[in-house]
Design a protein around this motif. Structure first.
Motif, mmCIF file in Angstrom:
data_model
loop_
_atom_site.group_PDB
_atom_site.id
_atom_site.type_symbol
_atom_site.label_atom_id
_atom_site.label_comp_id
_atom_site.label_asym_id
_atom_site.label_seq_id
_atom_site.Cartn_x
_atom_site.Cartn_y
_atom_site.Cartn_z
ATOM 1 N N LEU A 313 0.893 -1.159 0.040
ATOM 2 C CA LEU A 313 -0.088 -0.020 -0.003
ATOM 3 C C LEU A 313 0.747 1.338 0.061
ATOM 4 C CD1 LEU A 313 -2.889 1.016 -0.053
ATOM 5 C CD2 LEU A 313 -3.092 1.023 2.523
ATOM 6 N N TRP A 316 2.143 2.167 -3.376
ATOM 7 C CA TRP A 316 1.268 2.745 -4.345
ATOM 8 C C TRP A 316 0.499 4.195 -4.076
ATOM 9 C CZ3 TRP A 316 0.380 0.966 -8.979
ATOM 10 C CH2 TRP A 316 0.731 -0.402 -9.325
ATOM 11 N N GLU A 317 0.510 4.197 -2.524
ATOM 12 C CA GLU A 317 0.011 5.690 -2.370
ATOM 13 C C GLU A 317 1.078 6.732 -2.709
ATOM 14 O OE1 GLU A 317 -1.009 5.924 2.004
ATOM 15 O OE2 GLU A 317 -0.983 7.944 1.757
ATOM 16 N N ILE A 320 0.864 7.424 -6.333
ATOM 17 C CA ILE A 320 -0.156 8.378 -6.678
ATOM 18 C C ILE A 320 -0.030 9.958 -6.461
ATOM 19 C CG2 ILE A 320 -2.637 8.837 -5.780
ATOM 20 C CD1 ILE A 320 -2.786 5.901 -5.936
ATOM 21 N N LEU A 321 0.508 10.018 -5.130
ATOM 22 C CA LEU A 321 0.970 11.425 -4.852
ATOM 23 C C LEU A 321 1.942 12.128 -5.720
ATOM 24 C CD1 LEU A 321 0.573 11.032 -0.844
ATOM 25 C CD2 LEU A 321 -0.867 12.053 -2.414
ATOM 26 N N GLU A 323 1.859 11.363 -8.773
ATOM 27 C CA GLU A 323 1.199 11.357 -10.069
ATOM 28 C C GLU A 323 1.909 10.717 -11.104
ATOM 29 O OE1 GLU A 323 0.797 15.663 -10.861
ATOM 30 O OE2 GLU A 323 -0.791 15.886 -9.792
ATOM 31 N N GLU A 324 2.562 9.463 -10.662
ATOM 32 C CA GLU A 324 2.852 8.401 -11.572
ATOM 33 C C GLU A 324 2.039 7.347 -12.216
ATOM 34 O OE1 GLU A 324 7.082 8.620 -8.908
ATOM 35 O OE2 GLU A 324 6.027 6.428 -9.053
ATOM 36 N N TYR A 325 0.777 7.272 -11.417
ATOM 37 C CA TYR A 325 -0.166 6.280 -11.394
ATOM 38 C C TYR A 325 -1.519 7.279 -11.283
ATOM 39 C CZ TYR A 325 3.054 2.605 -12.318
ATOM 40 O OH TYR A 325 4.120 1.876 -12.731
ATOM 41 N N THR A 326 -2.703 6.630 -12.015
ATOM 42 C CA THR A 326 -3.815 6.990 -11.539
ATOM 43 C C THR A 326 -4.399 6.229 -10.361
ATOM 44 O OG1 THR A 326 -5.013 5.415 -12.956
ATOM 45 C CG2 THR A 326 -4.532 7.458 -14.033
ATOM 46 N N SER A 327 -5.139 6.765 -9.861
ATOM 47 C CA SER A 327 -5.944 5.974 -8.370
ATOM 48 C C SER A 327 -6.527 4.639 -8.899
ATOM 49 C CB SER A 327 -6.863 6.832 -7.649
ATOM 50 O OG SER A 327 -6.321 7.957 -7.134
ATOM 51 N N ALA A 330 -3.884 2.129 -9.368
ATOM 52 C CA ALA A 330 -3.586 1.547 -7.943
ATOM 53 C C ALA A 330 -4.404 0.613 -7.370
ATOM 54 C CB ALA A 330 -3.177 2.823 -7.010
ATOM 55 N N VAL A 331 -5.722 1.161 -7.643
ATOM 56 C CA VAL A 331 -7.035 0.523 -6.806
ATOM 57 C C VAL A 331 -6.720 -1.086 -7.531
ATOM 58 C CG1 VAL A 331 -9.338 -0.116 -6.489
ATOM 59 C CG2 VAL A 331 -8.229 2.058 -6.017
ATOM 60 N N LEU A 334 -3.810 -3.080 -6.512
ATOM 61 C CA LEU A 334 -3.797 -3.863 -5.133
ATOM 62 C C LEU A 334 -5.044 -4.756 -4.756
ATOM 63 C CD1 LEU A 334 -3.676 -0.488 -2.999
ATOM 64 C CD2 LEU A 334 -1.912 -2.234 -2.760
ATOM 65 N N GLN B 58 -3.773 7.464 -17.727
ATOM 66 C CA GLN B 58 -2.338 7.229 -17.462
ATOM 67 C C GLN B 58 -1.384 7.880 -18.367
ATOM 68 O OE1 GLN B 58 -1.453 5.601 -14.697
ATOM 69 N NE2 GLN B 58 0.437 6.233 -14.989
ATOM 70 N N LEU B 61 -1.747 11.839 -17.529
ATOM 71 C CA LEU B 61 -1.566 12.233 -16.156
ATOM 72 C C LEU B 61 -0.713 13.408 -15.943
ATOM 73 C CD1 LEU B 61 -3.139 11.441 -13.599
ATOM 74 C CD2 LEU B 61 -1.353 9.967 -13.289
ATOM 75 N N THR B 287 -6.219 14.024 -3.298
ATOM 76 C CA THR B 287 -5.655 12.950 -4.170
ATOM 77 C C THR B 287 -5.638 11.884 -3.268
ATOM 78 O OG1 THR B 287 -4.331 14.371 -5.470
ATOM 79 C CG2 THR B 287 -3.723 12.036 -5.584
ATOM 80 N N PHE B 291 -7.929 8.320 -3.449
ATOM 81 C CA PHE B 291 -7.350 6.922 -3.646
ATOM 82 C C PHE B 291 -8.184 5.858 -2.367
ATOM 83 C CE2 PHE B 291 -3.881 4.275 -2.167
ATOM 84 C CZ PHE B 291 -3.866 3.278 -2.971
ATOM 85 N N MET B 294 -11.899 5.266 -3.174
ATOM 86 C CA MET B 294 -11.957 4.212 -4.348
ATOM 87 C C MET B 294 -11.655 2.902 -3.865
ATOM 88 S SD MET B 294 -10.558 5.816 -7.606
ATOM 89 C CE MET B 294 -11.088 4.616 -8.763
ATOM 90 N N LEU B 295 -10.428 2.731 -3.034
ATOM 91 C CA LEU B 295 -10.076 1.450 -2.637
ATOM 92 C C LEU B 295 -11.303 0.892 -1.666
ATOM 93 C CD1 LEU B 295 -7.709 -0.532 -2.792
ATOM 94 C CD2 LEU B 295 -6.719 0.788 -0.949
#
Lengths: 341, 341
Positions: A313, A316-317, A320-321, A323-327, A330-331, A334, B58, B61, B287, B291, B294-295
């Protein structure tokens, strides 16, 4: 199985069963010692104690639900303990049996108020018609609330007519308490006209009554002014209870002024809502919401406590912060990790 | 793998990749047709479309996050569409590019307002600097919000300076929108002095500005009175944004009065919060919360959609409402059923 083992199991079983039976009888007979013991079981996180507590609660379920449940909240410094002591004494003098449960999950934040409360409520605690129990402060917020709700049920089985649940007016606690009680009271004090600035958003709209405490001595005029201002605000807000109009009142817990009038108001509330059906509707809804919120907590807890999730986790968090991946991505990743185990 | 199969796969892959590349280029070049196509992918629940939409997002982004995000809510009848049309035109005339996204998950409840909105915003939609998109109304509430948030990101990649998200002021929707935007505006109208009685609890405390619309003609004096009353209430409430003081304003979207002043206020908000760091702090927090929400939705959804749980849940719920079992007992039984599969 050897004879000796069989005997041990028999004794143990009987001992347990006997003990639950004993607690049950004790509680129904209003034995305070047994009530206190039962609460300790409910509060315990240890396997066998917890299980016994749950078995006991299951047995007592038919004897619960007959009290008037009152929630009391207010910012630190509003004089909650003094107020509850005055209010509780008043009720005891009228012949009611009163249980007071205090939740303070943020005791480390609010700076040792638990100890203060305990000391200050000692007078009420000595009253034979009162039962005062500080809350467990350890464990998750959800856990503390489960224990408080179940303790309330035990007190009802023990025949208490009124259960008061006290909580500090910060954090999530008061929303959960609102969902446990019939009547919710918000205690405030006068200040520089900005009394509510420090209060949590939306808290006024949870209340069935706003009580301006410390309306004594030189503070009386200011308290009345605050009451007027609060009533103006209340005019614009939705009441917490259908068909009831939430108003502001003044009182002095210290000088015991206005407590009787407040109790009249609460009794009128009870009579009105019982007549309209709102009282039992809310109880029903509370039971249902309580069940779903416990269930959701449990499901989420299993997920977030899963070792693979705990490991993955944070990574991935962070992504996201950054801005490398969309939420969404990541969801999905996981969930795949969780389900592929 | 046969040659023909290999070729098919190659073509398909290239086709997809080409198409995502094409959409990406189109969006970055502000081709409205490509933007609309991309939104359709994002909104689709079909496997391949959904996946392509996510791949595209993606890729885009790094080009998102540069707009000012404004949420607008208000009770039905507050004149949201007329207001947004006036406000949007004003911004377009100042040279800004404006995207308007409307969420109305409760369209069946509020009675066909989507169609009404669409018709009424046609003037703004024809402006070359504006892009108006009604929301998807199908799917779960969480799904609708994911699509809206991701559509907002696509609009940002397409270079829109201001994204306006409209939502009706009922239900859960406005809380989620507040968590997507930088500035949140609550549109109200004058009435019998009880304007806010019909509004959802706590909604005032989400707002960075309260705007009394329809302050025109004979209604002007009443609108000013409402503004004063609202400012009195606001004095007692916590502001939605740290360091910002939420105030009430009047405007007439119909006669285009007060719109310019409101935009000045929003610009001051942007400048102040960017200077203090509150703007970027909130974006970061949004952000993160997005996340986690959504999770959690996804985890809970898997549980409640599980066939064994779907079958057993109603029985347990009923037994709790009938006070046959404690909630704790029911939760444990359901978790066992879920985990033992």
């Amino acid at each position: 199985m050897s004879d000796s083992n069989r005997r041990k199991r028999f004794v143990k079983r009987n001992g347990e069963k006997g003990s639950i039976e004993e607690l049950k009888r004790g509680i129904l007979d209003n034995d305070r010692g047994q009530l206190a013991k039962a609460i300790t079981l409910i509060e315990s996180n240890k396997g066998q104690h917890y299980e016994n507590g749950q078995k006991l609660l299951q047995e007592l379920l038919p004897f619960t639900g007959n009290s008037l449940r009152i929630g009391i909240t207010g910012v630190p410094g509003a004089g909650k303990s003094t107020f509850i002591e005055s209010f509780g004494e008043h009720l005891c003098n009228l012949g009611y049996r009163v249980a007071v449960l205090a939740i303070d999950p943020s005791s480390t934040v609010s700076g040792g108020s638990i100890l203060g409360d305990k000391t200050r409520m000692e007078k009420l605690a000595r009253n034979p018609n009162a039962f005062v129990r500080p809350s467990p402060t350890a464990g998750t917020l959800g856990g503390v609330h489960r224990k408080t709700k179940e303790t309330m049920l035990l007190c009802e089985a023990a025949g208490y007519d009124i259960v008061i649940i006290e909580t500090v007016g910060v954090g999530q606690s008061e929303v959960v308490v609102r969902e446990m009680v019939d009547f919710f009271l918000l205690l405030v004090i006068t200040g520089a006209g900005d009394e509510l600035q420090g209060m949590k958003k939306g808290i006024i709209e949870l209340a069935d009554a706003l009580v301006v405490n410390k309306a004594d001595g030189e503070n009386q005029a200011l308290a009345k002014k605050t009451r007027r201002e609060l009533n103006q605000i209340l005019h614009f807000l939705q009441p917490a209870t259908k068909g009831w109009s939430t108003r502001a009142y003044t009182c002095s817990a210290l000088e015991n002024i206005g407590i009787d009038k407040l109790w009249d108001t609460i009794q009128r509330f009870e009579a009105d809502t019982k007549k309209s059906g709102v009282f039992s509707e809310r109880r029903m809804q509370q039971t249902q919401e309580w069940f779903y919120s416990m269930l959701k907590d449990r499901v989420l807890n299993e997920f977030f406590q899963n070792s693979a999730i705990k490991k993955e986790l944070p990574r991935w968090e962070e992504s996201i912060l950054n801005e490398e991946y969309t939420s969404t991505k990541a969801v999905e990743s996981l969930m795949k990790i969780y389900n592929d185990q």
